[in-house]
Design an enzyme around this catalytic site. Structure first.
Site, PDB file in Angstrom:
ATOM      1  CG  HIS A 267      -2.023   0.935   1.280  1.00 33.23           C
ATOM      2  ND1 HIS A 267      -2.418   1.722   0.239  1.00 33.23           N
ATOM      3  CD2 HIS A 267      -2.811   1.304   2.332  1.00 33.23           C
ATOM      4  CE1 HIS A 267      -3.398   2.528   0.621  1.00 33.23           C
ATOM      5  NE2 HIS A 267      -3.655   2.305   1.891  1.00 33.23           N
ATOM      6  CG  HIS A 308      -4.223   0.324  -8.166  1.00 30.68           C
ATOM      7  ND1 HIS A 308      -5.563   0.277  -7.855  1.00 30.68           N
ATOM      8  CD2 HIS A 308      -3.679   1.271  -7.363  1.00 30.68           C
ATOM      9  CE1 HIS A 308      -5.824   1.174  -6.919  1.00 30.68           C
ATOM     10  NE2 HIS A 308      -4.710   1.789  -6.596  1.00 30.68           N
ATOM     11  CG  ASP A 366       2.817   4.214  -4.029  1.00 28.47           C
ATOM     12  OD1 ASP A 366       1.919   3.362  -3.901  1.00 28.47           O
ATOM     13  OD2 ASP A 366       2.885   5.244  -3.348  1.00 28.47           O
TER      14      ASP A 366
HETATM   15  C1  SDX Z   1      -1.404   2.016  -3.386  1.00 27.61           C
HETATM   16  O1  SDX Z   1      -6.163   0.663  -3.077  1.00 27.61           O
HETATM   17  C2  SDX Z   1      -5.658   1.795  -3.435  1.00 27.61           C
HETATM   18  O2  SDX Z   1      -6.297   2.646  -3.993  1.00 27.61           O
HETATM   19  C3  SDX Z   1      -4.194   1.991  -3.047  1.00 27.61           C
HETATM   20  C4  SDX Z   1      -3.557   3.303  -3.498  1.00 27.61           C
HETATM   21  C5  SDX Z   1      -4.163   4.486  -2.788  1.00 27.61           C
HETATM   22  O3  SDX Z   1      -4.067   5.596  -3.332  1.00 27.61           O
HETATM   23  O4  SDX Z   1      -4.649   4.321  -1.642  1.00 27.61           O
HETATM   24  O5  SDX Z   1      -3.721   3.458  -4.894  1.00 27.61           O
HETATM   25  C6  SDX Z   1      -2.066   3.330  -3.173  1.00 27.61           C
HETATM   26  O6  SDX Z   1      -1.334   1.255  -2.462  1.00 27.61           O
HETATM   27  C7  SDX Z   1      -0.909   1.673  -4.755  1.00 27.61           C
HETATM   28  C8  SDX Z   1      -0.332   0.204  -4.836  1.00 27.61           C
HETATM   29  C9  SDX Z   1       1.103   0.246  -4.303  1.00 27.61           C
HETATM   30  N1  SDX Z   1       1.623  -1.094  -4.192  1.00 27.61           N
HETATM   31  C10 SDX Z   1       2.610  -1.540  -5.018  1.00 27.61           C
HETATM   32  O7  SDX Z   1       3.060  -0.897  -5.955  1.00 27.61           O
HETATM   33  C11 SDX Z   1       3.152  -2.909  -4.664  1.00 27.61           C
HETATM   34  C12 SDX Z   1       3.307  -3.746  -5.927  1.00 27.61           C
HETATM   35  N2  SDX Z   1       1.956  -4.066  -6.398  1.00 27.61           N
HETATM   36  C13 SDX Z   1       1.406  -5.365  -6.029  1.00 27.61           C
HETATM   37  O8  SDX Z   1       1.780  -5.826  -4.771  1.00 27.61           O
HETATM   38  C14 SDX Z   1      -0.074  -5.495  -6.389  1.00 27.61           C
HETATM   39  O9  SDX Z   1      -0.215  -5.030  -7.661  1.00 27.61           O
HETATM   40  C15 SDX Z   1      -1.115  -4.839  -5.499  1.00 27.61           C
HETATM   41  C16 SDX Z   1      -0.987  -5.263  -4.086  1.00 27.61           C
HETATM   42  C17 SDX Z   1      -1.024  -3.371  -5.585  1.00 27.61           C
HETATM   43  C18 SDX Z   1      -2.497  -5.272  -6.020  1.00 27.61           C
HETATM   44  O10 SDX Z   1      -2.580  -6.615  -5.824  1.00 27.61           O
HETATM   45  P1  SDX Z   1      -3.966  -7.414  -6.067  1.00 27.61           P
HETATM   46  O11 SDX Z   1      -5.039  -6.551  -6.580  1.00 27.61           O
HETATM   47  O12 SDX Z   1      -4.260  -8.223  -4.871  1.00 27.61           O
HETATM   48  O13 SDX Z   1      -3.597  -8.273  -7.295  1.00 27.61           O
HETATM   49  P2  SDX Z   1      -2.814  -9.611  -7.181  1.00 27.61           P
HETATM   50  O14 SDX Z   1      -1.739  -9.507  -6.146  1.00 27.61           O
HETATM   51  O15 SDX Z   1      -3.806 -10.681  -7.070  1.00 27.61           O
HETATM   52  O16 SDX Z   1      -2.099  -9.612  -8.598  1.00 27.61           O
HETATM   53  C19 SDX Z   1      -2.792 -10.086  -9.733  1.00 27.61           C
HETATM   54  C20 SDX Z   1      -1.728 -10.794 -10.554  1.00 27.61           C
HETATM   55  C21 SDX Z   1      -0.973 -11.843  -9.732  1.00 27.61           C
HETATM   56  O17 SDX Z   1      -0.533 -12.850 -10.633  1.00 27.61           O
HETATM   57  P3  SDX Z   1      -1.453 -14.240 -10.674  1.00 27.61           P
HETATM   58  O18 SDX Z   1      -1.489 -14.763  -9.250  1.00 27.61           O
HETATM   59  O19 SDX Z   1      -2.813 -13.794 -11.188  1.00 27.61           O
HETATM   60  O20 SDX Z   1      -0.692 -15.119 -11.628  1.00 27.61           O
HETATM   61  O21 SDX Z   1      -0.735  -9.838 -10.982  1.00 27.61           O
HETATM   62  C22 SDX Z   1       0.515 -10.152 -10.404  1.00 27.61           C
HETATM   63  C23 SDX Z   1       0.258 -11.099  -9.252  1.00 27.61           C
HETATM   64  O22 SDX Z   1       1.369 -11.971  -9.050  1.00 27.61           O
HETATM   65  N3  SDX Z   1       1.081  -8.897  -9.939  1.00 27.61           N
HETATM   66  C24 SDX Z   1       2.360  -8.549 -10.077  1.00 27.61           C
HETATM   67  C25 SDX Z   1       2.444  -7.263  -9.534  1.00 27.61           C
HETATM   68  N4  SDX Z   1       1.236  -6.886  -9.098  1.00 27.61           N
HETATM   69  C26 SDX Z   1       0.405  -7.902  -9.328  1.00 27.61           C
HETATM   70  N5  SDX Z   1       3.421  -9.205 -10.604  1.00 27.61           N
HETATM   71  C27 SDX Z   1       4.604  -8.521 -10.570  1.00 27.61           C
HETATM   72  N6  SDX Z   1       4.760  -7.278 -10.078  1.00 27.61           N
HETATM   73  C28 SDX Z   1       3.717  -6.620  -9.544  1.00 27.61           C
HETATM   74  N7  SDX Z   1       3.864  -5.400  -9.045  1.00 27.61           N
END
Ligand code: SDX
Length: 430
Positions: A267, A308, A366
């Site tokens: 997050h 996201h 971010d």
């Molecule tokens: C913020 O909610 C909000 O609005 C948050 C925010 C706000 O203003 O409040 O926008 C701020 O928190 C932005 C997000 C910051 N976080 C990151 O940048 C961390 C990296 N991102 C990931 O951890 C991930 O994308 C999340 C946590 C942000 C979202 O995860 P989800 O929605 O739970 O999606 P997921 O983890 O289920 O991913 C879906 C797929 C997965 O692959 P499969 O299991 O389907 O094969 O996409 C892949 C994930 O492995 N994936 C990534 C990835 N993000 C998702 N693979 C590599 N790198 C990534 N960054």
């Protein structure tokens, strides 16, 4: 404005038909009201709340597929270009943009609350010098409950508004104090003749031994960064604030709970994690290796700042942030920042890679924010603190909207997978 559309969702379970009301909002998907399901002996199941609306709200609307972000109906791009952080705070709290008189009154209200109780200095000085500033911020914001618990009737709209003003005003002061303490420098008092972001940067970088003037370009960039973080509907930290607030808890402790939730790298902690990731990659020639790691299911590494839960297209805030990056670096005469260059190369490679395209993973807010913050001299460990300062109006506006409306105690149920009933055995029979 919420209207009950004539539609119903009909659940057919075995031979039982269950009709559930479908409700339309003013934007986004209709919702199925499942509140009555327990009467039929069922719960819904949605770990991570991927498909669950936890409340109704009028503050912020996101269309993740179209990359749209509206605050009270105003597009983030227009607000970033033509408004400023305090005006957006007013908009989130009051529902409309202020006229000139109301704007001046609001800015003066915030100015009158920027100081914190002197006793908070001792509290901050009780931390270890190497404490992460988010640990300090979380603690001191919760401690504000001890200073206002008896002057706060959460059912009084004026008390709630004063709390909102206090929190928006004091967060930069507390954030700067957490930075100064870590550096062993004296705290700098807020100055009511400075703008909001200018005052924060003054408290961060001034010292008692010499004149300090904030570069207006940097102040404007800082204000825009706060503005871009102001609110984002029911994200994890805002949902935490709402959950804590639903118990009737003191709003300062609710915001402290939001700060704690924001700290995680999935997050708000992602902005710090992006810079650490870029430092770990070290050089453009290693980018492919790290992109491969991010795609490897067996490797926990993820591209921080990418992906996201809601945006399945470019985060509109990331676009504005990237544009600000170039403006700030140009204004500072930083013609080619290696970190920015590597981030742009990483983005280009990722956006051309089928894995990221198929999973609709784009840069989020971010990804670029940390590069601007680093360019204007903010240390990496302060990045999430900056996010918390920016998100404060969103947190407190959601809390205010909930407490001022009809709300219930948040109390989710579960899918129980533990042992069925069994009798206690004395130790000699185990
Ligand atoms: C913020 O909610 C909000 O609005 C948050 C925010 C706000 O203003 O409040 O926008 C701020 O928190 C932005 C997000 C910051 N976080 C990151 O940048 C961390 C990296 N991102 C990931 O951890 C991930 O994308 C999340 C946590 C942000 C979202 O995860 P989800 O929605 O739970 O999606 P997921 O983890 O289920 O991913 C879906 C797929 C997965 O692959 P499969 O299991 O389907 O094969 O996409 C892949 C994930 O492995 N994936 C990534 C990835 N993000 C998702 N693979 C590599 N790198 C990534 N960054």
């Amino acid at each position: 404005m919420v209207q009950a559309s004539p539609k119903v969702a009909r659940l057919l379970i075995d031979d039982k038909e269950i009709d559930l009301p479908v409700i339309s909002g003013s934007g986004g998907p209709d919702v199925i009201d499942v509140g009555g399901l327990t009467r039929h002996g069922y719960f819904t199941y949605d770990p991570g709340f991927v498909s669950t609306a936890s409340c109704d709200s009028e503050l912020t609307y996101i269309d993740g597929d179209a990359g749209v972000l509206l605050h009270r109906g105003y597009p983030i791009e227009q607000l970033a270009e033509r408004s400023d952080f305090l005006e957006l705070c007013y908009l989130l709290l009051n529902g409309d943009l202020p006229c000139a008189a109301k704007r001046e009154q609001f800015v003066n209200n915030i100015r009158r609350h920027t100081m914190v109780h002197e006793k908070l200095k001792a509290l901050i000085q009780g931390y270890r010098r190497d404490a992460h500033p988010m640990a300090i911020l979380c603690g001191v914001v919760a401690a504000l409950s001890a200073f206002y618990h008896d002057s706060l009737d959460i059912d009084d709209a004026q008390h709630r508004l004063r709390t909102a003003h206090r929190l928006i005003a004091k967060m930069p002061t507390l954030a700067a104090m957490s930075y100064k303490y870590a550096r062993g420098e004296p705290f700098i008092y807020p100055r009511n003749d400075l703008g909001y972001a200018e005052n924060f940067l003054h408290m961060m970088f001034a010292n008692p031994c010499e004149e300090h003037h904030v570069n207006p370009v940097i102040a404007q960039a800082m204000d825009r960064i706060f503005l871009l973080h102001a609110d984002h509907e029911q994200n994890a930290s805002t949902s935490t604030v709402r959950m804590a607030g639903s118990t009737g808890a003191n709003p300062f402790s609710c915001i402290a709970a939001g700060i704690a939730a924001l700290w995680g790298p999935s997050h708000g902690g992602a902005n710090e994690a992006v810079l650490n990731m870029l430092a770990e990659i070290g050089h453009e020639k290693h980018i492919d290796k790290y992109v491969a790691k991010a795609k490897n299911k067996d490797d926990p590494f993820r591209l921080m700042g990418f992906g996201h839960r809601v945006y399945k297209s470019y985060d509109p805030r990331a676009k504005v942030m990237q544009q600000s990056c170039h403006e700030v670096l140009n204004a500072l005469g930083v013609d080619s920042d290696p970190t920015l260059r590597m981030a742009q190369r990483l983005e280009q490679i990722a956006l051309e890679d089928s894995y990221f395209v198929e999973k609709r993973l784009y840069p989020n807010v971010d990804f670029y924010s940390g590069i601007i913050l680093k360019a204007i001299g903010i240390p990496v460990e302060m990045f999430t603190v900056i996010f918390a300062v920016g998100r404060t109006p969103g947190w407190i506006a959601h809390w205010n909207e909930m407490i001022g409306g009809n709300y219930r105690l948040g109390r989710p149920r579960q899918l129980y997978r533990g042992p069925t009933r069994r009798d206690y055995l004395p130790v000699d029979r185990r």
